[in-house]
Design an enzyme around this catalytic site. Structure first.
Site, PDB file in Angstrom:
ATOM      1  N   ASP A 159       0.859  -1.179   0.000  1.00  0.00           N
ATOM      2  CA  ASP A 159       0.000   0.000   0.000  1.00  0.00           C
ATOM      3  C   ASP A 159       0.906   1.244   0.000  1.00  0.00           C
ATOM      4  O   ASP A 159       2.129   1.156   0.170  1.00  0.00           O
ATOM      5  CB  ASP A 159      -0.986  -0.025   1.187  1.00  0.00           C
ATOM      6  CG  ASP A 159      -2.232   0.818   0.877  1.00  0.00           C
ATOM      7  OD1 ASP A 159      -2.159   1.691  -0.019  1.00  0.00           O
ATOM      8  OD2 ASP A 159      -3.279   0.625   1.520  1.00  0.00           O
TER       9      ASP A 159
HETATM   10  C1  BGC Z   1      -5.151   3.051   0.009  1.00  0.00           C
HETATM   11  C2  BGC Z   1      -5.269   1.969  -1.049  1.00  0.00           C
HETATM   12  C3  BGC Z   1      -5.162   2.570  -2.412  1.00  0.00           C
HETATM   13  C4  BGC Z   1      -3.857   3.321  -2.523  1.00  0.00           C
HETATM   14  C5  BGC Z   1      -3.623   3.927  -3.878  1.00  0.00           C
HETATM   15  C6  BGC Z   1      -3.946   3.928  -0.225  1.00  0.00           C
HETATM   16  O1  BGC Z   1      -3.952   5.043   0.614  1.00  0.00           O
HETATM   17  O2  BGC Z   1      -5.065   2.446   1.276  1.00  0.00           O
HETATM   18  O3  BGC Z   1      -6.482   1.294  -0.889  1.00  0.00           O
HETATM   19  O4  BGC Z   1      -5.236   1.563  -3.384  1.00  0.00           O
HETATM   20  O5  BGC Z   1      -3.865   4.361  -1.562  1.00  0.00           O
HETATM   21  O6  BGC Z   1      -4.453   4.966  -4.136  1.00  0.00           O
END
Ligand code: BGC
Length: 762
Positions: A286
């Protein structure tokens, strides 16, 4: 005789075709592996680490100037948020025409419930209990994404959530591992199809691996501490379903999991995922999760953070750049092996090849125009949105409303808020595409006089109570209070309602009150919305409450006093027309709650598949309960009404006893006893009466959403197999134990009829 011969000929042809397609698939697979080998043999260490790097765009779908240089040098494998055929083609051109090895980029984006045509938030889609609708929505999202240069969606989000305070409950399918698994499979199939190299498919990403939804106190990014048993029984199953459905990637989560943050957790990333489940795609971390291993105080240095994540099995690093910065030093010091790096690169190249990016790296700009937000997609959004609505209350048949009604007051802060319709994580969706409830009602009953009044505003962060707030929270509370007290706003709304035959009051949360970093400690309607409803209620005229929200809310007063309540979640681009379809009876609501609605936030976590306790609640003092509130929820899991009535018969079983490896058929008769065509979701629950490890009071193991005309009957059948009856024993082996099982079938987790059978030892 001739028929028999023809049939057997057909069978032989079929078997050949199957063998051939199996053989083709395995040739394709070995071709891909050969191409990966050939590339790996040519790559420098820097180019390899480059493939492991994903960087964010600049906003609005643009890439950053820096990306051009990195891509040219082969130091960037992927971006997120860069989108649109033009922008992606431009950057891709640098990758495939100017970099040494011409390895294409993979463009990722959060396509959670639609790309530009926005469908209901995933919790809403799950409320449809209709995997084919969910698959269709994901299929349309995939087609729009791929046409816009996006190859990879960071979805489905398959986190089980038992805590409505957690804002990200909106992104998943609710509290149940079985429903969650069915939805996970449907979404993976919708996004990927059987071959995601096709021009209307993308590769999916099951996230967030794992137990992110168990964040302590419902506070996003918070610590999780979950036993291996609960991981395997509750949090893993939707991921396993996604892997079995062929999901190409997974995302490692932010949370500390039992002392080892998920992004540095070898048990989950390698032992379970690779060794047990044989997953051969790649894992992306993430956003900055590698860097956050330092905040967790697992890693003391940047290099150590990279070392933990790489060695655990996180292949691609999102946004932070520690793999690239420290990869070669880690390799030299023997802290990461060449094989580990090569394996991560291999997995990423494998998915790029499966996507067909080496052969067709570009996107057709004309296709983008034709596919995105086209009329068919918008029509599908309306249908699917209507299927996701849940009728919570309908006293004296106030709904559906009569289309010949003379005047309607449309009231509330969300009645004409296009941004709220889209909900959180709404991809490339534009509020200007969304049709609000007010517009939907105007379109539905052009002859009626419509009086609109917002009543109150919802601003700030949903702060409700008076408490010793931090300055930032207090300031936002003050802002929402000011915003809510516009001049005589409630009075204006009451006046509108007074003049109308019926009022429709749209209340709930704004889109940014749920989703990431949007946890709440109160589940009440924020701001002065209750005051607004109570003022309307005091008129004594008929009114309907339309809820828009991303989580279960505590709505006891409404449940007790309001004549009708329709839960609409955030229903997407076509929210308004879809809600109007249901309010005026063109569509009969058939959704069911995918999550328990508590009476008070103090009951959280509250979920239907809980254990029994040694002192199950009774009226007696020394039992498991509260002094001030019943233990039961306001609305149970699986609950939802219809404009017609259904009778679910007594379950009949195909046997009274079966061996541990056997199966049993459960059948019930469903009858529409009312006056309208409608849908019922027949739900099957199972309970192991006594076992070597305690088991939940009931667990969903099957469901079917069925449409019947008035008076129509149908027999509904389910097959229970060892997969549905087993559990992890004390040695963590999945077993079916002999003993008594209870089967429960009905229209919600609480409205069921029972039957029993035995599993016997051979
Ligand atoms: C979120 C993810 C997301 C990623 C990219 C993160 O802050 O937890 O779910 O896919 O950002 O945008």
């Amino acid at each position: 005789m001739r028929v028999v011969r023809q049939t057997s000929l057909l069978c032989i042809i079929c078997i050949f075709a199957l063998l051939l397609s199996g053989a083709t698939a395995s040739t394709q697979r070995s071709d891909i592996e050969k191409r990966v080998d050939a590339l790996l043999a040519k790559m420098t260490l820097e180019e390899k680490l480059g493939q492991l790097q994903q960087l964010d765009g600049e906003g609005d779908g643009k890439y950053r100037p820096e990306h051009l240089e990195l891509v040219r040098k082969g130091l960037l494998g992927s971006t997120l948020n860069v989108r649109g055929a033009k922008a992606t083609n431009e950057l891709q051109k640098v990758a495939v025409e100017q970099s040494r090895l011409k390895i294409p980029l993979i463009f990722g984006f959060d396509v959670i419930h639609g790309y530009r045509t926005i469908f209901p938030v995933p919790l809403g889609e799950a409320a449809s209990w209709d995997p084919s609708a969910v698959e269709r929505a994901a299929g349309i999202a995939a087609a729009e994404s791929r046409a816009s240069g996006v190859h990879w969606t960071f979805a489905p989000m398959v986190d089980i959530a038992r805590d409505a305070r957690w804002g990200r409950i909106v992104e998943g399918s609710g509290e149940d591992p079985y429903l969650g698994s069915v939805m996970a499979r449907a979404r993976v199939r919708g996004f990927q199809g059987t071959d995601y190299s096709k021009p209307d498919k993308v590769v999916a990403c099951a996230k967030h691996w794992v137990a992110y939804g168990a964040a302590e106190a419902g506070r996003d990014y918070n610590t999780t501490d979950v036993s291996e048993r609960t991981l395997r029984e509750i949090y893993f199953p939707p991921f396993k379903a996604a892997v079995d459905a062929g999901v190409g990637t997974l995302m490692s989560s932010f949370n500390d999991l039992n002392g080892v943050p998920a992004t540095g957790n070898r048990f989950t990333l390698t032992q379970v995922l690779r060794d047990e489940w044989k997953f051969d795609g790649f894992v992306v971390t993430d956003y900055t999760a590698v860097m956050e291993l330092m905040n967790h105080r697992l890693a003391a240095t940047e290099a150590e953070a990279a070392q933990y994540a790489l060695n655990a099995g996180a292949d691609m690093e999102m946004v932070s750049r520690f793999y690239n910065k420290h990869g070669s030093e880690l390799l030299r010091a023997g802290k990461v092996t060449q094989q580990t790096i090569d394996e991560a690169v291999r997995r990423i190249l494998r998915i790029k090849l499966r996507l067909g990016l080496f052969d067709r790296p570009y996107t057709d700009e004309a296709r983008e125009q034709a596919v995105v937000l086209n009329a068919a997609n918008v029509a599908a959004a309306r249908e699917i949105a209507a299927r996701s609505l849940v009728l919570l209350k309908n006293e004296r048949g106030i709904l559906p409303l009569n289309k010949s009604v003379g005047s309607i007051a449309v009231i509330g802060p969300l009645a004409d808020d296009p941004k709220a319709m889209l909900g959180p994580w709404s991809g490339d969706g534009k509020p200007s595409d969304a049709v609000t409830l007010l517009a939907g009602i105007r379109e539905k009953v052009p002859g009626a006089k419509i009086l609109y009044s917002k009543g109150v505003a919802i601003e700030g962060r949903g702060v409700t109570g008076n408490f010793d707030a931090t300055p930032a929270v207090a300031e936002s509370a003050a802002r929402s209070a000011t915003a809510a007290t516009g001049p005589n706003s409630i009075e204006e709304a009451v006046n509108a309602a007074r003049q109308a035959d019926v009022a429709i009051v749209a209340v709930g949360e704004t889109a940014d009150m749920s989703g990431e970093a949007a946890s709440r400690t109160s589940l009440d309607l924020p701001g002065r919305q209750m005051e607004l409803i109570q003022a309307i209620h005091a008129l004594g005229k008929p009114y309907v409450v339309v809820l828009m929200n991303g989580r279960p809310l505590t709505i006891n007063w409404l449940a007790e006093n309001s004549p009708a309540i329709l839960e609409t979640w955030f229903a997407g681009t076509q929210a308004g027309p879809a809600i109007a379809d249901v309010l005026f009876g063109d569509v009969n609501p058939g959704g069911k709650l995918p999550v328990t609605f508590p009476r008070t936030v103090g009951q959280v976590p509250i979920y239907y598949n809980h254990k029994s306790t040694g002192r199950p609640p009774t009226d007696q003092k020394w039992t498991s309960k509260y002094l001030d509130v019943p233990v039961t929820p306001l609305y149970p899991f699986g609950y939802g009404l219809s404009y017609t009535q259904f009778k679910v018969g007594r379950p009949e079983l195909s046997a009274t006893s079966i061996p541990a490896n056997g199966q049993i058929i459960v059948s019930v008769e469903l009858e529409n006893t009312g006056q309208r065509t409608g849908d019922e979701v027949v739900q099957l629950y199972v309970r192991d009466e006594a076992s070597s490890v305690t088991r939940p009071v009931k667990e969903l193991k099957g469901f079917q959403r069925i449409t019947l005309g008035p008076g129509e009957k149908r027999r509904v059948q389910f097959t229970l197999t060892p997969e549905h009856l087993g559990f992890y024993n004390r040695e963590m082996r999945f077993v079916v134990e002999p003993g008594e099982f209870k089967v429960m079938v009905g229209s919600s987790s609480e409205d069921v009829q029972e039957a029993r059978f035995q599993v016997v030892a051979r």
